[in-house]
Motif scaffolding. Structure first.
Motif, PDB file in Angstrom:
ATOM      1  N   ALA A   1      -1.121  11.816  -0.073  1.00  0.00           N
ATOM      2  CA  ALA A   1      -1.156  12.913   0.891  1.00  0.00           C
ATOM      3  C   ALA A   1      -0.091  13.930   0.534  1.00  0.00           C
ATOM      4  N   ALA A   2      -0.020  14.233  -0.752  1.00  0.00           N
ATOM      5  CA  ALA A   2       0.995  15.173  -1.237  1.00  0.00           C
ATOM      6  C   ALA A   2       0.665  16.619  -0.892  1.00  0.00           C
ATOM      7  N   PHE A   3      -0.602  16.922  -0.647  1.00  0.00           N
ATOM      8  CA  PHE A   3      -1.061  18.292  -0.394  1.00  0.00           C
ATOM      9  C   PHE A   3      -0.637  19.207  -1.545  1.00  0.00           C
ATOM     10  N   ASN A   4      -0.663  18.671  -2.738  1.00  0.00           N
ATOM     11  CA  ASN A   4      -0.210  19.396  -3.923  1.00  0.00           C
ATOM     12  C   ASN A   4      -0.985  18.823  -5.105  1.00  0.00           C
ATOM     13  N   ARG A   5      -1.709  19.668  -5.810  1.00  0.00           N
ATOM     14  CA  ARG A   5      -2.549  19.202  -6.920  1.00  0.00           C
ATOM     15  C   ARG A   5      -1.710  18.555  -8.028  1.00  0.00           C
TER      16      ARG A   5
ATOM     17  N   ASP B   1       0.030  13.554 -10.700  1.00  0.00           N
ATOM     18  CA  ASP B   1       1.072  12.620 -11.161  1.00  0.00           C
ATOM     19  C   ASP B   1       0.728  11.190 -10.776  1.00  0.00           C
ATOM     20  N   VAL B   2       0.297  10.991  -9.532  1.00  0.00           N
ATOM     21  CA  VAL B   2      -0.030   9.641  -9.055  1.00  0.00           C
ATOM     22  C   VAL B   2      -1.238   9.091  -9.803  1.00  0.00           C
TER      23      VAL B   2
ATOM     24  N   LEU C   1      -7.241   4.085  -4.984  1.00  0.00           N
ATOM     25  CA  LEU C   1      -6.639   5.329  -4.498  1.00  0.00           C
ATOM     26  C   LEU C   1      -7.424   5.850  -3.294  1.00  0.00           C
ATOM     27  N   TYR C   2      -6.685   6.291  -2.291  1.00  0.00           N
ATOM     28  CA  TYR C   2      -7.261   6.922  -1.110  1.00  0.00           C
ATOM     29  C   TYR C   2      -6.668   8.313  -0.982  1.00  0.00           C
ATOM     30  N   THR C   3      -7.515   9.286  -0.670  1.00  0.00           N
ATOM     31  CA  THR C   3      -6.985  10.620  -0.430  1.00  0.00           C
ATOM     32  C   THR C   3      -6.427  10.698   0.989  1.00  0.00           C
ATOM     33  N   GLY C   4      -5.318  11.377   1.086  1.00  0.00           N
ATOM     34  CA  GLY C   4      -4.739  11.749   2.366  1.00  0.00           C
ATOM     35  C   GLY C   4      -4.543  13.259   2.372  1.00  0.00           C
ATOM     36  N   ASN C   5      -5.089  13.896   1.333  1.00  0.00           N
ATOM     37  CA  ASN C   5      -4.976  15.345   1.169  1.00  0.00           C
ATOM     38  C   ASN C   5      -6.002  16.033   2.066  1.00  0.00           C
ATOM     39  N   ASP C   6      -5.648  16.194   3.330  1.00  0.00           N
ATOM     40  CA  ASP C   6      -6.568  16.799   4.290  1.00  0.00           C
ATOM     41  C   ASP C   6      -7.003  18.204   3.868  1.00  0.00           C
ATOM     42  N   ASP C   7      -6.237  18.849   3.007  1.00  0.00           N
ATOM     43  CA  ASP C   7      -6.567  20.203   2.569  1.00  0.00           C
ATOM     44  C   ASP C   7      -7.563  20.211   1.406  1.00  0.00           C
ATOM     45  N   ASN C   8      -8.002  19.035   0.944  1.00  0.00           N
ATOM     46  CA  ASN C   8      -8.882  18.973  -0.227  1.00  0.00           C
ATOM     47  C   ASN C   8      -9.733  17.701  -0.212  1.00  0.00           C
ATOM     48  N   ILE C   9     -10.173  17.296   0.956  1.00  0.00           N
ATOM     49  CA  ILE C   9     -10.831  16.003   1.136  1.00  0.00           C
ATOM     50  C   ILE C   9     -12.035  15.825   0.216  1.00  0.00           C
TER      51      ILE C   9
ATOM     52  N   PHE D   1       0.882  -1.161   0.000  1.00  0.00           N
ATOM     53  CA  PHE D   1       0.000   0.000   0.000  1.00  0.00           C
ATOM     54  C   PHE D   1       0.920   1.212   0.000  1.00  0.00           C
ATOM     55  N   GLY D   2       0.994   1.947  -1.105  1.00  0.00           N
ATOM     56  CA  GLY D   2       1.875   3.110  -1.199  1.00  0.00           C
ATOM     57  C   GLY D   2       1.352   4.281  -0.387  1.00  0.00           C
ATOM     58  N   PHE D   3       2.260   5.125   0.056  1.00  0.00           N
ATOM     59  CA  PHE D   3       1.898   6.294   0.856  1.00  0.00           C
ATOM     60  C   PHE D   3       2.750   7.463   0.397  1.00  0.00           C
ATOM     61  N   TYR D   4       2.116   8.468  -0.202  1.00  0.00           N
ATOM     62  CA  TYR D   4       2.798   9.666  -0.691  1.00  0.00           C
ATOM     63  C   TYR D   4       2.594  10.771   0.336  1.00  0.00           C
ATOM     64  N   LEU D   5       3.565  10.987   1.191  1.00  0.00           N
ATOM     65  CA  LEU D   5       3.497  11.971   2.271  1.00  0.00           C
ATOM     66  C   LEU D   5       4.052  13.310   1.799  1.00  0.00           C
ATOM     67  N   GLN D   6       3.367  14.375   2.139  1.00  0.00           N
ATOM     68  CA  GLN D   6       3.790  15.710   1.729  1.00  0.00           C
ATOM     69  C   GLN D   6       5.196  16.047   2.228  1.00  0.00           C
ATOM     70  N   ALA D   7       5.929  16.757   1.404  1.00  0.00           N
ATOM     71  CA  ALA D   7       7.305  17.126   1.719  1.00  0.00           C
ATOM     72  C   ALA D   7       7.391  18.042   2.945  1.00  0.00           C
TER      73      ALA D   7
END
Length: 195
Positions: A48-52, A57-58, A73-81, A15-21
């Motif tokens: 969860a890149a917090f970047n559109r 890209d993903v 795909l699951y969103t982890g983008n808390d700023d755009n749920i 399960f991949g996890f893209y964490l914001q920089a």
């Protein structure tokens, strides 16, 4: 990294996890995600890149993958749920329109007000099923949720108060006695409690 993931995927599902920089993650390219999506035994990615652009890209890489129907795909983008959950990501691939969607969320934000988060997810799914009836209201909810999330996660202070922000909500709900962490220097940022 891809070679390491392949080795892990030989043993267990991945399960991949893209964490914001901004909070310790790394920025990965479209090419990385395209290779990642082709690994057998990869079944999901939390974005969860917090970047559109990085989110796109993903999603684009998975849509172009031969495994696109196997990877969720699951969103982890808390700023755009809400917008992530409502948005159909469509790409023309070899003359065919391919659509991918976020099917749910794995969000730090959902560590609090969990019942309301479930209600929100149900409302989003209902809206999708009924052809986006009253989409303007749901998009306004997206902004309200993002605004509330900013109070909890403290982006104004480089996310310094994110853990204690969650703890503060849980404390106010009577679920925690305090906002302590293992690091005594971790606390709410100035003005965060009032926000």
């Amino acid at each position: 990294i891809i070679e390491h993931v392949k080795k892990v995927a030989e043993v267990i599902p991945v399960f991949g996890f893209y964490l914001q920089a901004a909070i310790g993650g790394r920025v990965y390219s479209y090419d990385f995600w395209q290779q990642f999506a082709e690994i057998p035994n990869v079944y999901a990615i939390k974005v969860a890149a917090f970047n559109r652009y990085q989110t796109l890209d993903v999603v684009r890489a998975v849509a172009h993958s031969s495994r696109r129907d196997e990877i969720v795909l699951y969103t982890g983008n808390d700023d755009n749920i809400v917008a992530d959950l409502l948005t159909p990501y469509r790409f023309e691939i070899d003359g065919e329109l391919v659509e991918k969607r976020f099917v749910g969320g794995l969000l730090g934000h959902w560590a609090v007000w969990t019942e309301k988060a479930v209600e929100l997810l149900v409302a989003v799914k209902q809206m999708l099923a009924t052809g986006y009836t009253d989409a303007a209201s749901m998009l306004a909810t997206n902004i309200a949720v993002t605004d509330m999330n900013a109070a909890i996660f403290d982006p104004a202070n480089a996310f310094h108060g994110c853990i204690t922000g969650v703890h503060e909500v849980l404390r106010r709900q009577g679920l925690m006695d305090g906002i302590w962490t293992l690091n005594p220097k971790e606390t709410l940022s100035p003005g965060q409690a009032e926000e």
